[in-house]
Design an enzyme around this catalytic site. Structure first.
Site, short mmCIF file in Angstrom:
data_model
loop_
_atom_site.label_atom_id
_atom_site.label_comp_id
_atom_site.label_asym_id
_atom_site.label_seq_id
_atom_site.Cartn_x
_atom_site.Cartn_y
_atom_site.Cartn_z
N CYS A 89 0.84 -1.21 0.00
CA CYS A 89 0.00 0.00 0.00
C CYS A 89 0.88 1.25 0.00
O CYS A 89 1.40 1.65 1.04
CB CYS A 89 -0.92 0.00 1.22
SG CYS A 89 -1.93 1.50 1.32
N CYS B 22 -0.27 4.10 2.45
CA CYS B 22 -0.02 3.88 3.89
C CYS B 22 1.46 3.99 4.22
O CYS B 22 1.85 4.68 5.15
CB CYS B 22 -0.50 2.49 4.30
SG CYS B 22 -2.19 2.15 3.85
N ASP B 23 2.27 3.24 3.47
CA ASP B 23 3.66 3.05 3.87
C ASP B 23 4.65 3.96 3.15
O ASP B 23 5.80 4.06 3.57
CB ASP B 23 4.05 1.57 3.66
CG ASP B 23 3.19 0.63 4.49
OD1 ASP B 23 2.71 1.09 5.55
OD2 ASP B 23 2.99 -0.52 4.10
#
Length: 510
Positions: free
Chosen positions: A337, A340-341
């Site tokens: 992702c 997200c990361d």
């Protein structure tokens, strides 16, 4: 840092809902993040007479805790909870003031019954759409149980701490100083990891259903709502409500809604399902399906549910690249992702495996954060839309490698490189980098069905125009089927179709 007028207007409405006085205990330094945090807490205090600010010694600088008067509730924010965490801050203020969290009474009882000391820490990034679920769940635990505390830590504000713990994915949760879990976790999932939740006998004792839906994504929710509206006994058994949608950030093609986000849509689906009294059995994995007098669904925990009809809507998951190092370094440099990361790889060199739309969108997104992006595509040409390719090739810090096969993701305790083979020459190459994002499509969650229903060579369930499978009484919908396109709106339509098909079957057979 002043809040913009739109956020202030929202905040004003929420702060009027405070039920009692709240004390913000603040520990600030002289750095810029401390200044931002002080500006935020002072602004909150200026907006409500129920909020006061005190200086205090807390574990991290900068941080502030949200407390009842005369009582530490154990809810702390280390950093500035804006971005995706703004809602977490608002909910913490309301819940600490006495407003009941929007969770079932059975869950509240479970939380209050937990004995012992639990000190949670969650490492997040403010751009992560999965993080607020975890932060808010841990805050609810802290508000309801005096033995539980939680500190949200913004990884960007505490870089040294994040690097010392080798945290390369968010959210990452620690409990009493030990790693507890990473990735999206619902309140129920956290409770299950703590050892509380329904047991198998409780589920097996349920009366047979008329329609039992397996999977809680858009297809499953749609199927269950259509069934329940017919006034028949309906259940949903799901590993997590919302399914793959929970990992989707921006949704701009959900007709009639110009823009929404996956978690928001999933919450609306669950709320709609609950309106009809559907029996939602969360955190349960299907293991086996068998047709006897009724259709029996065995779960991983040993429980057996019975139903006259079953609708399988188990969706799909990210496809793994399947090379050495992928599993070993998952959340240690291997990620799925970029939203997200991505922020955890600021200034680093990363690779994106996959040249379809999702891979190229990820590369464009990451190029604004990291020092360099290398895209690896197996085929001789990228598969992404031309508008995305044009944008990609305009970026100065992106390299595209086509017609290459990933051979290995290398590392020691975390990723340090990727090895690939040039398919035309057979030459092996290695690139030193710190992160690998895998975006190569989806694989249907149908392995557990074995030979029960007919599936195609990709593992997708074969269905007819009523959504019926090869096994009478069993229907299927959504991304786990042989539908031509995998889209939220198509899944919802197929869920409705399968549900109407199941109802038609019930009329004719029962």
């Amino acid at each position: 840092m002043a809040l913009d007028s739109e956020i202030k207007a929202q905040l004003n409405q929420y702060l009027q809902l405070l039920e009692s006085d709240v004390v913000l205990k603040v520990n600030a330094g002289s750095d810029s993040v401390s200044e931002e945090m002080l500006a935020l807490v002072n602004e909150l205090a200026s907006m409500s007479s129920r909020i006061t600010v005190e200086q205090a010694q807390l574990e991290r600088t900068p941080s502030f805790s949200v407390n009842r008067v005369g009582e530490d509730t154990g809810v702390t924010f280390a950093g500035v909870p804006l971005g995706h965490e703004f809602t977490s801050l608002v909910l913490a203020l309301l819940q600490v003031s006495g407003r009941a969290p929007k969770v079932d009474q059975s869950v509240i009882d479970q939380i209050k019954a937990i004995k012992g000391e639990y000190r949670f820490e969650s490492y997040i990034s403010l751009s992560c759409h999965n993080c607020p679920d975890v932060v808010q769940a841990l805050n609810v635990l802290s508000v309801l149980n005096p033995g539980i505390s939680h500190t949200m830590i913004d990884g960007a504000a505490f870089k040294e701490e994040v690097e010392s713990k080798d945290i390369l994915a968010v959210p990452t949760v620690y409990l009493n100083g030990e790693s507890f879990g990473s990735g999206r976790m619902s309140l129920e999932e956290i409770l299950a990891k703590l050892g509380t939740g329904p047991d198998a006998s409780e589920l097996s004792d349920k009366e047979p259903f008329d329609v039992l839906v397996v999977g809680g994504g858009p297809a499953g929710a749609s199927a269950a709502i259509y069934a329940a509206r017919k006034g028949i006994r309906t259940g949903i058994v799901a590993e997590r409500f919302g399914g793959q949608v929970m990992d989707t950030l921006g949704i701009e093609n959900f007709i009639s809604v110009k823009y929404t986000e996956g978690p928001k849509l999933a919450a609306s689906l669950e709320e709609h399902a609950k309106e009809y009294g559907i029996d939602i059995m969360n955190l349960q994995r299907a293991k086996r399906l068998e047709k006897k007098d009724l259709i029996e669904l065995e779960l991983e925990n040993g429980a057996v549910l019975k139903s006259k009809t079953v609708i399988v809507s188990t969706g799909a998951r990210w496809r793994n690249v399947g090379v050495p190092g992928e599993q070993e370094f998952k959340n240690k440099g291997v990620a799925y992702c970029p939203h997200c990361d991505g922020p955890l790889f600021a200034g680093k060199h990363v690779a994106v495996i996959g040249g379809g739309n999702s891979g190229i969108e990820a590369a464009i997104d990451l190029a604004g954060i990291v020092s360099h992006v290398t895209v690896l595509e197996f085929m001789p040409e990228l598969k992404a839309d031309s508008v995305l390719q044009k944008r990609l090739f305009s970026l100065p810090n992106v390299t595209v490698l086509k017609n290459v096969q990933t051979k290995e993701i290398t590392g020691t305790d975390k990723v340090n490189g990727i090895t690939y083979v040039e398919r035309d020459t057979g030459a092996e190459q290695h690139i030193e980098l710190q992160g690998v994002f895998v975006l190569i499509g989806l694989v249907p969650n149908t392995d557990w069905l074995a030979e029960t229903v007919e599936r195609n060579r990709m593992g997708e369930i074969e269905v007819d125009r009523q959504g019926a499978t090869s096994l009478p009484g069993v229907f299927a919908a959504g991304d786990c089927t042989n539908s031509a396109y995998k889209q939220i709106i198509i899944s919802m339509g197929s869920g409705a179709t399968a549900s109407l098909g199941a109802f038609d079957y019930l009329i004719r057979n029962y």
